[in-house]
Design an enzyme around this catalytic site. Structure first.
Site, PDB file in Angstrom:
ATOM      1  N   LYS A  99      -5.630   3.050  -2.721  1.00 18.27           N
ATOM      2  CA  LYS A  99      -4.943   2.110  -1.736  1.00 18.27           C
ATOM      3  C   LYS A  99      -5.825   2.110  -0.315  1.00 18.27           C
ATOM      4  O   LYS A  99      -5.682   1.052   0.383  1.00 18.27           O
ATOM      5  CB  LYS A  99      -3.656   3.252  -1.178  1.00 18.27           C
ATOM      6  CG  LYS A  99      -2.622   3.246  -2.254  1.00 18.27           C
ATOM      7  CD  LYS A  99      -2.181   1.650  -2.656  1.00 18.27           C
ATOM      8  CE  LYS A  99      -0.812   1.728  -3.835  1.00 18.27           C
ATOM      9  NZ  LYS A  99      -0.312   0.396  -3.962  1.00 18.27           N
ATOM     10  N   TYR A 149      -5.250   8.211  -6.042  1.00 18.85           N
ATOM     11  CA  TYR A 149      -4.314   7.194  -5.636  1.00 18.85           C
ATOM     12  C   TYR A 149      -4.624   6.850  -4.110  1.00 18.85           C
ATOM     13  O   TYR A 149      -4.685   5.727  -3.945  1.00 18.85           O
ATOM     14  CB  TYR A 149      -2.760   7.786  -5.742  1.00 18.85           C
ATOM     15  CG  TYR A 149      -1.795   7.108  -5.138  1.00 18.85           C
ATOM     16  CD1 TYR A 149      -1.669   5.844  -5.847  1.00 18.85           C
ATOM     17  CD2 TYR A 149      -1.188   7.203  -3.878  1.00 18.85           C
ATOM     18  CE1 TYR A 149      -0.491   5.137  -5.488  1.00 18.85           C
ATOM     19  CE2 TYR A 149      -0.284   6.473  -3.398  1.00 18.85           C
ATOM     20  CZ  TYR A 149       0.041   5.442  -4.336  1.00 18.85           C
ATOM     21  OH  TYR A 149       1.363   4.505  -3.995  1.00 18.85           O
ATOM     22  N   SER A 167       0.760  -1.223   0.056  1.00 15.13           N
ATOM     23  CA  SER A 167      -0.125   0.003   0.076  1.00 15.13           C
ATOM     24  C   SER A 167       0.762   1.417  -0.146  1.00 15.13           C
ATOM     25  O   SER A 167       2.046   1.367  -0.619  1.00 15.13           O
ATOM     26  CB  SER A 167      -0.822  -0.057   1.096  1.00 15.13           C
ATOM     27  OG  SER A 167      -1.839   0.911   1.297  1.00 15.13           O
TER      28      SER A 167
END
Length: 278
Positions: free
Chosen positions: A155, A151, A137
């Protein structure tokens, strides 16, 4: 093949943390199956440490390939002991700037690819009642920044299903580790990243400023991928591995700031938030 050798399947080993991890794992005596997207990359990877590093062609966005690649790996090596979902990229852009196509591509690579690989490997680990799944991650998977919202979302999603997975597999002999690196000296902030095509001047001082800062230190990040790789190996080797493994002082500090902020927010609004009972 001696039983003491573990079989690692690591996605995205052409460079960065994935390559460093593959090198450290192979140097320690285990076998690495590394996924790459180009034949010349595959050939170079197999020469990295002959007899220990084996390349396979795989684009994690093509989920139709994943089951057959995993089955072929198990057929050849007998098992997969450790899966490392490392392949991914960063997408920069304010929420309003990111197109739906750019957002979907980010989720395909960073979320659906790891999900499909995890699902493909789980039956084999379940049957052997042993295994470890490592999800790469980011500190951005625990706290958000302007200019990285999609983004962050990819994650956060990876971490969400991985938390549940850890609870589901706790009694099956399968461990789950979520790795949350801070800034490491890789190409993540450089050539490997993408930026939204649309630019909106209103976000120049927020999303735009952070994007320029991050891209500005590409190649000068403070953390060493080889040391990060060794920390991951230590966690995998431990009897009680952590669910979360932040890497680098910056990641540790960012996570602590988020935890403090959440606690302060909950405490300050507790009277209002809790007054909901019949």
């Amino acid at each position: 093949m001696e039983n003491k050798e573990r079989i690692w399947f690591i996605t995205g080993v052409s460079g960065g943390l994935g390559r460093a991890l593959a090198q450290e794992v192979a140097a320690a005596g285990d076998i690495v199956i590394g996924s790459l997207r180009k034949e010349e990359q595959r050939e170079a990877f197999e020469k990295l440490l002959p007899g220990k590093t084996f390349g396979v062609l795989l684009d994690v966005n093509d989920q139709s390939q994943i089951s057959s690649v995993v089955e072929d790996a198990v057929a050849r090596f007998g098992r997969i002991d450790v899966l490392v979902n490392n392949a991914g990229y960063g997408l920069f852009g304010a929420i309003e700037e990111v197109s739906m196509e750019e957002a979907r591509q980010q989720m395909e690579t960073n979320f659906f690819g790891p999900l499909a690989l995890t699902q493909a490997v789980l039956p084999h680990m379940r049957n052997k009642k042993n295994g470890c799944i490592v999800q790469i991650s980011s500190q951005a998977g625990f706290r958000s920044n302007p200019g990285m919202g999609l983004y962050n979302a990819s994650k956060f999603a990876l971490e969400g299903f991985s938390e549940a997975l850890a609870l589901e597999t706790a009694e099956l002999g399968i461990k789950v580790i979520i790795v949350e690196p801070g800034p490491f000296r890789t190409s993540w902030a450089g050539d490997s990243s993408k930026t939204a095509e649309t630019k909106i001047d209103a976000y120049t001082s927020t999303a735009g400023a952070l994007t320029e800062t991050i891209k500005g230190y590409a190649g000068k990040q403070p953390n060493d991928p080889a040391k990060g790789a060794r920390a991951i190996i230590t966690a995998v080797n431990s009897e009680n591995p952590p669910l979360r493994l932040p890497l680098g002082k910056e990641a540790i500090e960012a996570i602590r700031r988020k935890l403090k902020s959440v606690e302060e927010n909950v405490n300050s609004w507790e009277d209002v938030a809790a007054d909901t009972a019949f």
